[in-house]
Design a protein around this motif. Structure first.
Motif, mmCIF file in Angstrom:
data_model
loop_
_atom_site.group_PDB
_atom_site.id
_atom_site.type_symbol
_atom_site.label_atom_id
_atom_site.label_comp_id
_atom_site.label_asym_id
_atom_site.label_seq_id
_atom_site.Cartn_x
_atom_site.Cartn_y
_atom_site.Cartn_z
ATOM 1 N N ALA A 103 0.823 -1.211 0.000
ATOM 2 C CA ALA A 103 0.000 0.000 0.000
ATOM 3 C C ALA A 103 0.860 1.264 0.000
ATOM 4 N N LEU A 104 1.919 1.280 0.820
ATOM 5 C CA LEU A 104 2.785 2.461 0.892
ATOM 6 C C LEU A 104 3.565 2.670 -0.407
ATOM 7 N N ALA A 105 4.000 1.576 -1.024
ATOM 8 C CA ALA A 105 4.745 1.688 -2.274
ATOM 9 C C ALA A 105 3.887 2.327 -3.361
ATOM 10 N N TRP A 106 2.643 1.908 -3.462
ATOM 11 C CA TRP A 106 1.753 2.484 -4.476
ATOM 12 C C TRP A 106 1.335 3.898 -4.104
ATOM 13 N N PRO A 113 7.669 2.948 -11.157
ATOM 14 C CA PRO A 113 7.393 1.497 -11.036
ATOM 15 C C PRO A 113 8.583 0.667 -10.579
ATOM 16 N N GLU A 114 9.805 1.037 -10.991
ATOM 17 C CA GLU A 114 10.960 0.228 -10.583
ATOM 18 C C GLU A 114 11.178 0.315 -9.077
ATOM 19 N N TYR A 115 11.169 1.515 -8.533
ATOM 20 C CA TYR A 115 11.358 1.676 -7.092
ATOM 21 C C TYR A 115 10.193 1.048 -6.320
ATOM 22 N N ARG A 116 9.007 1.202 -6.860
ATOM 23 C CA ARG A 116 7.826 0.628 -6.204
ATOM 24 C C ARG A 116 7.962 -0.893 -6.099
#
Length: 362
Positions: A103-106, A113-116
């Motif tokens: 949830a935090l990544a999005w 997208p790569e870091y996520r």
């Protein structure tokens, strides 16, 4: 953490007292070496056996062995029967933790997208190594930490690939989000567990068994443990230097990206650690075991996360950078939470804080 008697105690107390300073210095040294010594990162990355970095493995083994040598393995039975500890640990580590990081990544990285993806992989890799240091410094239950770390290692081998498929492919598809594939074998995960946990665990267990049988428990606790204890912190500092030397150039050249990755990680550590400590207190755990629950839930297996990101997406990928930023943020965050854990003792009943058990069983 009480310091042992004698000259070794002075060195250990000195390290403990200024540990945050040493860690920050080790991070700075590693970053500096990675920037000013041409090819150092590539040279360190090349010292591997079957994909495992020997410098990192050496540092982690030196770091973990003294702590695992302190564990009283004859007391593990009292931990394995404590459902108030084991069930919340499984819930926090394998359901809430990965879901929160997803949830935090999005939320924080919808356009990266790569870091996520790298952050989601970090959330899936539950801690089996460095957590033993934070737990020990914070006055946590060593026996409980050994059990929870072993439990995490088993679930890591069984569940990591399946959770990676779910959080990177299935769930994003159900939510109408971008999907990513993750190709990692069970052997790669098992190898990480065997090296970073299995070797020091077996060494610590055999050392205690042999030491107590030859010299007795009194000698082992009073003489041997204080002498090997400081090496845990030496190994920690060495590992930090190597980690940041490996990626010093990448971190220094993309500072804004590092900040973007760091924000969700800081939120993650705060929510997981504080929530886990509060949950431990709510279910009746004493301070030592509640502290162990908090650190094992908040920490992540950055060694595995980095290895998976590099193997799947490449050493220079954004996913790999996100994995490296993990310990960059986790190390100072969790050493800060060590001090919070020591302060939190006052919120537990005195008898519970000292024993880790309910007053009725003290």
């Amino acid at each position: 953490m009480s310091a042992p008697e004698g000259p070794v105690a002075g060195r250990l107390a000195f390290l403990d007292r200024y540990l945050a300073v040493w860690i920050l210095a080790a991070m700075a040294v590693g970053l500096g070496l990675g920037r000013v010594v041409p090819g150092l990162g590539d040279a360190l990355a090349g010292v591997t056996v079957t994909g495992v970095s020997l410098p990192i493995a050496l540092g982690l083994l030196v770091m973990m062995y003294p702590v695992l040598a302190k564990v009283r393995y004859d007391r593990l039975g009292a931990v394995t029967g404590d459902r108030r500890l084991l069930l919340p640990s499984l819930l926090l580590n394998w359901i809430l933790g990965p879901a929160l990081m997803f949830a935090l990544a999005w939320l924080f990285l919808p356009d990266l997208p790569e870091y996520r993806t790298g952050l989601i992989i970090v959330g899936l890799a539950r801690c089996i190594a460095m957590v033993v240091i934070w737990n020990d410094l914070a006055g946590g239950d060593r026996e409980a930490a050994a059990v929870l770390v072993a439990l995490n290692s088993v679930f890591q081998v069984i569940a990591f690939s399946a959770l990676g498929w779910f959080y990177l492919s299935v769930l994003p598809g159900l939510l109408g989000l971008a999907q990513v594939g993750l190709d990692v074998s069970v052997w790669e995960i098992a190898r990480s567990v065997l090296i970073f946990l299995g070797v020091p665990l077996v060494a610590g267990f055999l050392t205690r068994r042999i030491g107590e049988s030859v010299k007795g428990r009194a000698w082992y606790e009073a003489r041997f443990v204080p002498r090997v204890g400081p090496f845990a912190l030496y190994g920690l500092l060495f590992t930090i230097v190597v980690l940041f030397a490996l990626q010093g150039d990448a971190i220094a050249s993309r500072p804004l990206d590092v900040v973007r990755i760091a924000l969700p990680l800081l939120v993650y550590f705060a929510i997981m650690w504080v929530g886990s400590l509060a949950l431990g207190r709510a279910v009746g755990l004493g301070h030592p075991r509640a502290t162990t629950l908090a650190f094992t839930a908040a920490g992540n297996n950055f060694e595995l996360a980095i290895a998976v990101a590099v193997a799947t997406f490449g050493a220079t990928s954004g996913q790999a950078l996100a994995g490296v930023v993990g310990p960059l943020i986790e190390v100072p965050a969790l050493i800060g939470l060590v001090h919070v854990a020591l302060y939190a003792r006052r919120f537990f009943a005195p008898s519970v804080a000292l024993t880790g058990k309910d007053p009725a069983h003290v």
